[in-house]
Design a protein around this motif. Structure first.
Motif, PDB file in Angstrom:
ATOM      1  N   UNK A  52     -22.519 -17.210   5.523  1.00 58.36           N
ATOM      2  CA  UNK A  52     -22.537 -16.585   6.846  1.00 58.36           C
ATOM      3  C   UNK A  52     -21.798 -17.474   7.842  1.00 58.36           C
ATOM      4  N   UNK A  53     -21.422 -16.863   8.947  1.00 52.25           N
ATOM      5  CA  UNK A  53     -20.675 -17.572   9.986  1.00 52.25           C
ATOM      6  C   UNK A  53     -21.272 -17.204  11.337  1.00 52.25           C
ATOM      7  N   UNK A  54     -21.386 -18.198  12.223  1.00 47.54           N
ATOM      8  CA  UNK A  54     -21.910 -17.948  13.570  1.00 47.54           C
ATOM      9  C   UNK A  54     -20.828 -17.245  14.394  1.00 47.54           C
ATOM     10  N   UNK A  55     -21.187 -16.089  14.970  1.00 46.86           N
ATOM     11  CA  UNK A  55     -20.226 -15.394  15.821  1.00 46.86           C
ATOM     12  C   UNK A  55     -20.623 -15.459  17.292  1.00 46.86           C
ATOM     13  N   UNK A  56     -21.879 -15.795  17.573  1.00 47.52           N
ATOM     14  CA  UNK A  56     -22.299 -15.959  18.960  1.00 47.52           C
ATOM     15  C   UNK A  56     -23.589 -16.754  18.997  1.00 47.52           C
ATOM     16  N   UNK A  57     -23.764 -17.544  20.050  1.00 45.82           N
ATOM     17  CA  UNK A  57     -24.996 -18.308  20.230  1.00 45.82           C
ATOM     18  C   UNK A  57     -25.558 -17.927  21.590  1.00 45.82           C
ATOM     19  N   UNK A  58     -26.704 -17.254  21.586  1.00 41.07           N
ATOM     20  CA  UNK A  58     -27.349 -16.828  22.817  1.00 41.07           C
ATOM     21  C   UNK A  58     -28.499 -17.776  23.102  1.00 41.07           C
ATOM     22  N   UNK A  59     -29.195 -17.573  24.213  1.00 44.99           N
ATOM     23  CA  UNK A  59     -30.284 -18.479  24.581  1.00 44.99           C
ATOM     24  C   UNK A  59     -31.315 -18.641  23.470  1.00 44.99           C
ATOM     25  N   UNK A  60     -31.708 -17.522  22.883  1.00 45.31           N
ATOM     26  CA  UNK A  60     -32.824 -17.590  21.941  1.00 45.31           C
ATOM     27  C   UNK A  60     -32.449 -17.130  20.555  1.00 45.31           C
ATOM     28  N   UNK A  61     -31.166 -16.864  20.293  1.00 51.37           N
ATOM     29  CA  UNK A  61     -30.825 -16.455  18.939  1.00 51.37           C
ATOM     30  C   UNK A  61     -29.401 -16.801  18.566  1.00 51.37           C
ATOM     31  N   UNK A  62     -29.217 -16.968  17.285  1.00 55.56           N
ATOM     32  CA  UNK A  62     -27.905 -17.254  16.711  1.00 55.56           C
ATOM     33  C   UNK A  62     -27.476 -15.978  15.998  1.00 55.56           C
ATOM     34  N   UNK A  63     -26.331 -15.429  16.393  1.00 56.54           N
ATOM     35  CA  UNK A  63     -25.830 -14.203  15.798  1.00 56.54           C
ATOM     36  C   UNK A  63     -24.829 -14.553  14.707  1.00 56.54           C
ATOM     37  N   UNK A  64     -25.010 -13.966  13.516  1.00 56.06           N
ATOM     38  CA  UNK A  64     -24.147 -14.299  12.385  1.00 56.06           C
ATOM     39  C   UNK A  64     -23.595 -13.040  11.720  1.00 56.06           C
ATOM     40  N   UNK A  65     -22.559 -13.243  10.916  1.00 58.82           N
ATOM     41  CA  UNK A  65     -22.083 -12.190  10.018  1.00 58.82           C
ATOM     42  C   UNK A  65     -21.659 -12.849   8.707  1.00 58.82           C
ATOM     43  N   UNK A  66     -21.524 -12.045   7.678  1.00 55.73           N
ATOM     44  CA  UNK A  66     -21.114 -12.595   6.389  1.00 55.73           C
ATOM     45  C   UNK A  66     -19.662 -13.043   6.470  1.00 55.73           C
TER      46      UNK A  66
END
Length: 68
Positions: A52-66
């Motif tokens: 997986x790869x991080x596509x966004x980092x928000x205050x309370x969560x890390x958004x990922x995609x394959x």
């Protein structure tokens, strides 16, 4: 001391690659730089053990995609 919880993602950046350590549906766990994080899939479902790869980092969560 201003370093409360808000800097807990300081060692992560968009584009970092890791592995999902649980199924993400859409929330789950993943490992980046040998540390485990609560993450969220930007896709519907990601199996355990996927790259997986991080596509966004928000205050309370890390958004990922394959990733490849």
């Amino acid at each position: 001391n201003d370093k409360v919880e808000k800097n807990r993602y300081d060692n992560l950046k968009i584009g970092d690659k890791g592995i999902s350590t649980s199924s993400l549906k859409p929330y789950g766990k993943g490992v980046f730089n040998n540390k485990s994080y609560e993450i969220k899939s930007s896709e519907n479902f990601i199996d355990e053990g996927k790259k997986i790869k991080i596509i966004n980092i928000l205050q309370d969560k890390i958004l990922v995609k394959t990733t490849k």
